[in-house]
Every structure is written in C-alpha cells, then in structure tokens.
Design a protein around this motif. Structure first.
Motif, PDB file in Angstrom:
ATOM      1  N   VAL A  10       0.751  -1.368  -0.134  1.00 51.10           N
ATOM      2  CA  VAL A  10      -0.067  -0.043   0.005  1.00 51.10           C
ATOM      3  C   VAL A  10       0.761   1.386  -0.172  1.00 51.10           C
ATOM      4  O   VAL A  10       0.458   2.346  -0.349  1.00 51.10           O
ATOM      5  CB  VAL A  10      -0.990  -0.128   1.374  1.00 51.10           C
TER       6      VAL A  10
ATOM      7  N   HIS B  12       2.444   4.074  -3.532  1.00 54.55           N
ATOM      8  CA  HIS B  12       1.273   5.074  -4.186  1.00 54.55           C
ATOM      9  C   HIS B  12       2.065   6.467  -4.785  1.00 54.55           C
ATOM     10  O   HIS B  12       1.278   7.373  -5.258  1.00 54.55           O
ATOM     11  CB  HIS B  12       0.364   5.479  -3.071  1.00 54.55           C
TER      12      HIS B  12
ATOM     13  N   THR C 145      -0.588  11.775  -5.055  1.00 53.35           N
ATOM     14  CA  THR C 145      -1.301  10.986  -3.772  1.00 53.35           C
ATOM     15  C   THR C 145      -0.500  11.311  -2.566  1.00 53.35           C
ATOM     16  O   THR C 145       0.665  11.517  -2.635  1.00 53.35           O
ATOM     17  CB  THR C 145      -1.219   9.390  -4.379  1.00 53.35           C
TER      18      THR C 145
ATOM     19  N   LYS D 102      -1.714   6.207   1.580  1.00 52.87           N
ATOM     20  CA  LYS D 102      -1.443   5.136   0.717  1.00 52.87           C
ATOM     21  C   LYS D 102      -2.814   4.389   0.217  1.00 52.87           C
ATOM     22  O   LYS D 102      -3.633   5.309   0.363  1.00 52.87           O
ATOM     23  CB  LYS D 102      -1.240   4.043   1.997  1.00 52.87           C
ATOM     24  N   TRP D 103      -2.566   3.374  -0.493  1.00 54.02           N
ATOM     25  CA  TRP D 103      -3.606   2.884  -1.115  1.00 54.02           C
ATOM     26  C   TRP D 103      -4.492   2.407  -0.052  1.00 54.02           C
ATOM     27  O   TRP D 103      -3.877   1.921   1.030  1.00 54.02           O
ATOM     28  CB  TRP D 103      -3.249   1.502  -1.912  1.00 54.02           C
TER      29      TRP D 103
ATOM     30  N   LEU E 271      -0.606  -5.167  -1.441  1.00 53.63           N
ATOM     31  CA  LEU E 271      -1.519  -4.448  -2.446  1.00 53.63           C
ATOM     32  C   LEU E 271      -2.403  -5.506  -3.174  1.00 53.63           C
ATOM     33  O   LEU E 271      -1.819  -6.537  -3.613  1.00 53.63           O
ATOM     34  CB  LEU E 271      -0.743  -3.376  -3.271  1.00 53.63           C
TER      35      LEU E 271
ATOM     36  N   CYS F   4      -7.929  -2.463  -4.498  1.00 53.22           N
ATOM     37  CA  CYS F   4      -7.466  -1.306  -3.630  1.00 53.22           C
ATOM     38  C   CYS F   4      -7.538  -0.022  -4.383  1.00 53.22           C
ATOM     39  O   CYS F   4      -7.775  -0.065  -5.599  1.00 53.22           O
ATOM     40  CB  CYS F   4      -5.973  -1.213  -3.358  1.00 53.22           C
TER      41      CYS F   4
ATOM     42  N   ALA G  94      -6.833   4.544  -4.621  1.00 53.49           N
ATOM     43  CA  ALA G  94      -6.132   5.438  -4.040  1.00 53.49           C
ATOM     44  C   ALA G  94      -6.535   6.922  -4.976  1.00 53.49           C
ATOM     45  O   ALA G  94      -7.256   7.001  -5.654  1.00 53.49           O
ATOM     46  CB  ALA G  94      -4.638   5.543  -4.678  1.00 53.49           C
TER      47      ALA G  94
ATOM     48  N   LYS H   7      -7.814   3.328  -9.714  1.00 55.27           N
ATOM     49  CA  LYS H   7      -8.137   1.960  -9.614  1.00 55.27           C
ATOM     50  C   LYS H   7      -7.065   1.168 -10.178  1.00 55.27           C
ATOM     51  O   LYS H   7      -6.394   1.646 -11.111  1.00 55.27           O
ATOM     52  CB  LYS H   7      -9.413   1.699 -10.003  1.00 55.27           C
TER      53      LYS H   7
END
Length: 112
Positions: free
Chosen positions: A42, A45, A70, A73-74, A89, A93, A95, A104
């Motif tokens: 995660v 990102h 971003t 985190k995801w 991940l 998930c 973000a 996505k």
C-alpha cells in the motif's frame, strides 16, 4: 464478484480524470516477487515513482498534463498479509489523487 489478486510491478492503473492508463512501478523490492516481478504494498503510491502519468487530466478545461498527486497510501490492502510491516496491495485497492481523481487497479500485473 471478480477474483482478488495480489498486485505486482506492471499492474495497469486508471484514474477517473485521466485520459489514459498507467503502469505501476515497484522499483524497490519488499522482499517478495510474483512471477519474477516485485510485489507491491500500500506504500507504493507515490506519483512519478510508483504511479506514472495518466496522460491528460480532464478535471480542468482545457485538460492539462496529468501529474499523479497522492498523499495517502492505497486503501483496502490485505490486512493479514504484510511485507516489511506494510499491507500487500490487492487489485481491489483504490487511491485518491489530490486533483479529485480515484485511481483503480484494472489488472494486477499477474498472468492471471
């Protein structure tokens, strides 16, 4: 419901405001590989490090070049499977981009 997969380098990403798709980069190994490529967590990102441009950002008129931004985190990582203390991940998930887009995972990068 579609199947849930762990994500590796090379996963295909989309953004709700992007004009095209992007590919996930995982330049640093977290200690595990899937089909010979680094498995993602995660924390993978960061814009222009892990998440590459989606072409043009269509949030503005006229569209401007996409710069993934971003700060978090995801979300929805695999809580019961961690790599280096971070959740793995999964292809489910998402973000969020500071421009308002939702990122996505379209394809996990695995030979499914």
């Amino acid at each position: 419901m579609s199947q849930i997969y762990h994500v590796r380098e090379g996963a295909v990403l989309s953004c709700s405001f992007g004009s095209g798709e992007s590919e996930l980069k995982v330049p640093k190994s977290h200690g595990t590989a899937i089909q010979g490529k680094n498995q993602a967590t995660v924390t993978d990102h960061i814009g222009n490090v892990n998440i590459m441009t989606f072409g043009m950002c269509t949030k503005t008129d006229p569209p401007v070049p996409c710069v993934p931004a971003t700060t978090l985190k995801w979300i929805n990582g695999k809580k019961d499977y961690q790599l280096g203390g971070e959740m793995a991940l999964l292809n489910t998930c998402i973000a969020s981009c500071m421009q308002g887009g939702i990122i996505k995972i379209i394809h996990s990068g695995q030979d499914e």
